[in-house]
Design a protein around this motif. Structure first.
Motif, PDB file in Angstrom:
ATOM      1  N   ILE A 145      -3.501   5.646  -7.632  1.00 38.62           N
ATOM      2  CA  ILE A 145      -4.116   4.389  -7.194  1.00 38.62           C
ATOM      3  C   ILE A 145      -3.048   3.306  -7.243  1.00 38.62           C
ATOM      4  O   ILE A 145      -2.434   3.065  -8.287  1.00 38.62           O
ATOM      5  CB  ILE A 145      -5.314   3.999  -8.100  1.00 38.62           C
ATOM      6  CG1 ILE A 145      -6.436   5.040  -7.958  1.00 38.62           C
ATOM      7  CG2 ILE A 145      -5.868   2.643  -7.712  1.00 38.62           C
ATOM      8  CD1 ILE A 145      -6.496   6.000  -9.051  1.00 38.62           C
ATOM      9  N   LEU A 146      -2.845   2.668  -6.113  1.00 42.84           N
ATOM     10  CA  LEU A 146      -1.866   1.586  -6.031  1.00 42.84           C
ATOM     11  C   LEU A 146      -2.578   0.280  -6.365  1.00 42.84           C
ATOM     12  O   LEU A 146      -3.354  -0.250  -5.581  1.00 42.84           O
ATOM     13  CB  LEU A 146      -1.269   1.514  -4.628  1.00 42.84           C
ATOM     14  CG  LEU A 146      -0.537   2.758  -4.139  1.00 42.84           C
ATOM     15  CD1 LEU A 146      -0.110   2.587  -2.696  1.00 42.84           C
ATOM     16  CD2 LEU A 146       0.650   3.066  -5.017  1.00 42.84           C
ATOM     17  N   ASP A 147      -2.329  -0.225  -7.559  1.00 39.85           N
ATOM     18  CA  ASP A 147      -2.931  -1.495  -7.982  1.00 39.85           C
ATOM     19  C   ASP A 147      -2.226  -2.673  -7.321  1.00 39.85           C
ATOM     20  O   ASP A 147      -2.844  -3.673  -6.987  1.00 39.85           O
ATOM     21  CB  ASP A 147      -2.874  -1.659  -9.484  1.00 39.85           C
ATOM     22  CG  ASP A 147      -3.899  -0.794 -10.210  1.00 39.85           C
ATOM     23  OD1 ASP A 147      -4.888  -0.404  -9.573  1.00 39.85           O
ATOM     24  OD2 ASP A 147      -3.700  -0.515 -11.402  1.00 39.85           O
ATOM     25  N   ARG A 148      -0.910  -2.534  -7.155  1.00 43.25           N
ATOM     26  CA  ARG A 148      -0.132  -3.628  -6.561  1.00 43.25           C
ATOM     27  C   ARG A 148       1.051  -3.019  -5.824  1.00 43.25           C
ATOM     28  O   ARG A 148       1.772  -2.179  -6.359  1.00 43.25           O
ATOM     29  CB  ARG A 148       0.354  -4.554  -7.675  1.00 43.25           C
ATOM     30  CG  ARG A 148       1.196  -5.688  -7.207  1.00 43.25           C
ATOM     31  CD  ARG A 148       1.705  -6.511  -8.395  1.00 43.25           C
ATOM     32  NE  ARG A 148       2.787  -7.338  -7.998  1.00 43.25           N
ATOM     33  CZ  ARG A 148       2.705  -8.634  -7.812  1.00 43.25           C
ATOM     34  NH1 ARG A 148       1.572  -9.244  -8.005  1.00 43.25           N
ATOM     35  NH2 ARG A 148       3.751  -9.344  -7.443  1.00 43.25           N
ATOM     36  N   LEU A 149       1.253  -3.470  -4.613  1.00 42.00           N
ATOM     37  CA  LEU A 149       2.395  -3.017  -3.804  1.00 42.00           C
ATOM     38  C   LEU A 149       2.858  -4.211  -2.978  1.00 42.00           C
ATOM     39  O   LEU A 149       2.203  -4.616  -2.032  1.00 42.00           O
ATOM     40  CB  LEU A 149       1.990  -1.851  -2.886  1.00 42.00           C
ATOM     41  CG  LEU A 149       3.036  -1.375  -1.883  1.00 42.00           C
ATOM     42  CD1 LEU A 149       4.234  -0.790  -2.613  1.00 42.00           C
ATOM     43  CD2 LEU A 149       2.439  -0.332  -0.956  1.00 42.00           C
ATOM     44  N   VAL A 150       3.988  -4.800  -3.394  1.00 39.40           N
ATOM     45  CA  VAL A 150       4.533  -5.974  -2.712  1.00 39.40           C
ATOM     46  C   VAL A 150       5.973  -5.674  -2.329  1.00 39.40           C
ATOM     47  O   VAL A 150       6.788  -5.305  -3.161  1.00 39.40           O
ATOM     48  CB  VAL A 150       4.474  -7.225  -3.619  1.00 39.40           C
ATOM     49  CG1 VAL A 150       5.107  -8.417  -2.921  1.00 39.40           C
ATOM     50  CG2 VAL A 150       3.057  -7.521  -4.048  1.00 39.40           C
ATOM     51  N   ILE A 151       6.268  -5.831  -1.041  1.00 39.63           N
ATOM     52  CA  ILE A 151       7.630  -5.618  -0.541  1.00 39.63           C
ATOM     53  C   ILE A 151       8.218  -6.985  -0.210  1.00 39.63           C
ATOM     54  O   ILE A 151       7.628  -7.766   0.523  1.00 39.63           O
ATOM     55  CB  ILE A 151       7.630  -4.699   0.688  1.00 39.63           C
ATOM     56  CG1 ILE A 151       7.077  -3.339   0.309  1.00 39.63           C
ATOM     57  CG2 ILE A 151       9.040  -4.580   1.262  1.00 39.63           C
ATOM     58  CD1 ILE A 151       6.908  -2.383   1.439  1.00 39.63           C
TER      59      ILE A 151
END
Length: 152
Positions: A145-151
């Protein structure tokens, strides 16, 4: 003379004396309480008849990771891993640094454009699951589960 409900018009005592009225009231309240208890009991048994939704989910949270992508961009990532309910969720604590290093090495050659849409989420999830399964070879990841993904 005023009205007295316990005496008849001819001043004789009525059948409805005070103790009889109190006894009737107590019987009425007892029946009312019994009916209420039956309703609560039947409501609880209906809840117990609901289907069991399976065992409680077992999640392990990895620490926040900052990964370097191809093209000098960075990815801030916060992930939860779902394991079998028998696995200790703190198993990842010992392997967290190794997982982050392996993931950073794998993502170095990947450009930020590859993470657009659902394919990008699937790419990172598959990479994390493969790395965790390789590093912790005693268990298997059920879901990522990706709780946070910021590029950036």
């Amino acid at each position: 003379m005023g009205f007295n409900p316990f005496r008849r018009a001819n001043q004789e005592d009525s059948v409805f004396s005070a103790p009889v009225i109190v006894l009737g009231l107590l019987i009425f309240l007892g029946v009312l309480g019994g009916v209420g208890a039956m309703m609560v009991t039947s409501h609880n048994t209906e809840k117990e008849k609901l289907p069991n939704l399976g065992p409680k989910k077992n999640y392990a949270t990895l620490p926040k990771m900052s990964l370097t992508l191809g093209g000098a961009q960075t990815m801030d990532l916060r992930v939860r891993l779902e394991f079998d309910p028998t696995v200790d969720p703190h198993i990842t604590d010992f392997y967290a640094d190794r997982i982050a290093d392996s993931l950073n090495q794998r993502m170095t050659g990947v450009k930020a454009e590859n993470f657009k849409g659902t394919e990008g989420a699937a790419l990172i999830k598959n990479a994390i699951a493969a790395i965790v399964n390789r590093e912790i070879n005693t268990t298997t990841v059920r879901d990522v589960i990706l709780d946070r993904l910021v590029i950036q």
